[in-house]
Design an enzyme around this catalytic site. Structure first.
Site, PDB file in Angstrom:
ATOM      1  N   ASP A 161     -33.980  27.972 -50.732  1.00 15.84           N
ATOM      2  CA  ASP A 161     -33.716  27.664 -49.328  1.00 15.84           C
ATOM      3  C   ASP A 161     -34.225  28.834 -48.497  1.00 15.84           C
ATOM      4  O   ASP A 161     -33.756  29.964 -48.653  1.00 15.84           O
ATOM      5  CB  ASP A 161     -32.226  27.433 -49.070  1.00 15.84           C
ATOM      6  N   ALA A 219     -34.860  12.745 -48.840  1.00 14.94           N
ATOM      7  CA  ALA A 219     -34.748  13.413 -47.539  1.00 14.94           C
ATOM      8  C   ALA A 219     -35.435  12.593 -46.456  1.00 14.94           C
ATOM      9  O   ALA A 219     -34.824  11.721 -45.838  1.00 14.94           O
ATOM     10  CB  ALA A 219     -35.322  14.822 -47.634  1.00 14.94           C
ATOM     11  N   ARG A 220     -36.720  12.853 -46.232  1.00 13.25           N
ATOM     12  CA  ARG A 220     -37.507  12.108 -45.250  1.00 13.25           C
ATOM     13  C   ARG A 220     -38.899  11.862 -45.835  1.00 13.25           C
ATOM     14  O   ARG A 220     -39.492  12.732 -46.471  1.00 13.25           O
ATOM     15  CB  ARG A 220     -37.631  12.889 -43.932  1.00 13.25           C
ATOM     16  N   ASP A 244     -36.412   7.425 -52.073  1.00 10.38           N
ATOM     17  CA  ASP A 244     -35.540   6.599 -51.231  1.00 10.38           C
ATOM     18  C   ASP A 244     -36.129   6.470 -49.842  1.00 10.38           C
ATOM     19  O   ASP A 244     -35.645   5.692 -49.028  1.00 10.38           O
ATOM     20  CB  ASP A 244     -34.143   7.231 -51.150  1.00 10.38           C
ATOM     21  N   GLU A 249     -41.675   3.449 -43.239  1.00 14.99           N
ATOM     22  CA  GLU A 249     -40.700   2.564 -43.868  1.00 14.99           C
ATOM     23  C   GLU A 249     -40.745   1.137 -43.326  1.00 14.99           C
ATOM     24  O   GLU A 249     -40.014   0.272 -43.787  1.00 14.99           O
ATOM     25  CB  GLU A 249     -39.308   3.174 -43.743  1.00 14.99           C
ATOM     26  N   HIS A 276     -34.180   3.516 -48.358  1.00 14.98           N
ATOM     27  CA  HIS A 276     -33.456   4.473 -47.513  1.00 14.98           C
ATOM     28  C   HIS A 276     -31.957   4.175 -47.492  1.00 14.98           C
ATOM     29  O   HIS A 276     -31.339   4.058 -46.431  1.00 14.98           O
ATOM     30  CB  HIS A 276     -34.024   4.469 -46.096  1.00 14.98           C
TER      31      HIS A 276
END
Length: 300
Positions: A161, A219-220, A244, A249, A276
Site C-alpha cells: 500500500d 476493485a474497478r 468482478d 460494464e 460487479h
C-alpha cells in the site's frame, strides 16, 4: 436502497424522498430543494449538479467507491461526503476468496464438464491455496477484509500500500513494491479508481510480477485493461483470472473493439466473471444503510 433506509433516516431526523428511477435531467431540476443526497454508483455528483444544489449539505455514497463523485468540487463547497465501505467489506472479502478457490480447484470447468456428461478427473485436479503467496495490492477496507478471510488457509499474505505504513502483524507482512512483485503468486487488486490507478495494471506493469499465476480484480475495471489480461493469458503466464469488474460494464453497448476483446476474454476457460456483485449481498444491502445513517448522525 434497502427499505430500512426510511426508518433509519426518519429516526435520525431526516425527511427521506426516495426516487430510484429519477433521470439526470430531473435531478438537475429539483436538487436545489434538497439538503442531502444519497446515491449509488450510477449517479454522477459533478460540478454541473453541485452548481444547482444550492442547499446541499451532504452527499452519501451507498457503497465504497467514490469515483462517481467530484471530490474536489464537493470539498470546495464544504459539502460533507460519506461512504460505506464498512457495509460491504465482508461480502467482498468472501467473494474474492470464492473466486480464488474456484480457480485453484477448477470448480467452474469441472461443473460445466460433468453437467455435459464429461468425467475428467485428472484434467480437473486442483491446486491448494496453502503455501501460496497471496499479494494484496491496496489495504483499505476491502483489502483488509480479504486478508481476514484468508486466515486458516495456510498461505503467506503480502501487502503493498503506497499510502499506509505499519500494516504488518502476525499474519500479514507489508513489503516494498519490489519485494511484492518478486514474491506474489496470487495478485488481488483493492485500489480505488483515481487518475493514478486508471490503467495502472497494464501489460508492462503486470510482467514485473515474476511469479504471478492468478489475478483477481474486485476493485474497478478501469484499473486493469482487458487487453493486458488477455496478453498474459495467451502467454500462459496466468493459470487463471477472476474479475468482478470490467472496463466497460455495459456489455450490451460495447464498441466493436471492446466486443472483440470481450469475446476473447470469455473464451478462456480459466477466467471467471461476475457482474460487479462482490460487495452486493442481502446482508450488505441493509448494512450499508446503517453505516451511512450512523456517519451522518456523527457528523451532525
Amino acid at each position: 436502497m434497502h427499505e430500512s433506509i426510511f426508518e433509519l433516516l426518519q429516526s435520525a431526523g431526516f425527511q427521506p424522498d426516495y426516487k430510484p428511477d429519477i433521470s439526470r435531467e430531473e435531478i438537475l431540476a429539483i436538487i436545489g430543494q434538497y439538503h442531502g443526497i444519497i446515491v449509488r454508483s450510477k449517479t454522477k455528483i459533478d460540478k454541473e449538479l453541485l452548481e444547482n444544489a444550492i442547499k446541499l449539505e451532504f452527499v452519501a455514497r451507498a457503497g465504497a467507491g467514490i469515483d462517481n463523485i467530484d471530490y474536489a468540487e464537493v470539498s470546495k463547497r464544504e459539502i460533507k461526503l460519506v461512504n460505506a465501505p464498512e457495509g460491504n467489506r465482508d461480502a467482498l472479502g468472501e467473494h474474492t476468496v470464492g473466486m480464488l478457490l474456484t480457480l485453484l480447484h477448477k470448480l467452474g470447468t469441472a461443473d460445466r464438464e460433468v453437467k455435459a456428461g464429461v468425467w475428467h478427473r485428472e484434467q480437473n485436479r486442483g491446486t491448494e491455496l496453502g503455501g501460496k503467496v497471496v499479494g494484496i495490492y491496496g489495504f483499505g477496507f476491502m483489502g483488509s477484509a480479504f486478508a481476514e478471510k484468508l486466515k486458516g488457509f495456510g498461505c503467506k499474505v503480502l501487502v503493498y500500500d503506497k499510502y499506509k505504513t505499519n500494516l504488518s502483524d502476525g499474519f500479514i507482512e507489508q513489503v516494498d513494491l519490489e519485494t511484492f512483485m518478486e514474491q506474489t503468486e496470487v495478485l488481488s487488486l483493492h485500489v480505488p479508481l483515481t487518475s493514478e490507478t486508471k490503467g495502472l495494471f497494464d501489460t508492462n506493469y503486470l510482467l514485473k510480477f515474476s511469479k504471478l499465476s492468478i489475478l483477481l480484480n474486485t476493485a474497478r475495471g478501469e484499473i486493469l485493461p482487458i487487453e493486458a489480461l488477455i496478453t498474459l493469458l495467451k502467454s500462459q503466464k496466468l493459470i487463471g483470472a477472476g474479475l468482478d469488474v470490467l472496463e466497460n460494464e455495459k456489455i450490451q453497448e460495447l464498441s466493436a473493439d471492446q466486443q472483440k476483446m470481450f469475446d476473447q476474454l470469455v473464451a478462456f476457460d480459466n477466467v471467471i466473471l461476475t457482474p460487479h456483485v462482490a460487495g452486493w449481498t442481502y446482508e450488505s444491502y441493509e448494512r450499508i444503510n446503517k453505516v451511512i445513517v450512523s456517519k451522518l448522525q456523527e457528523q451532525g
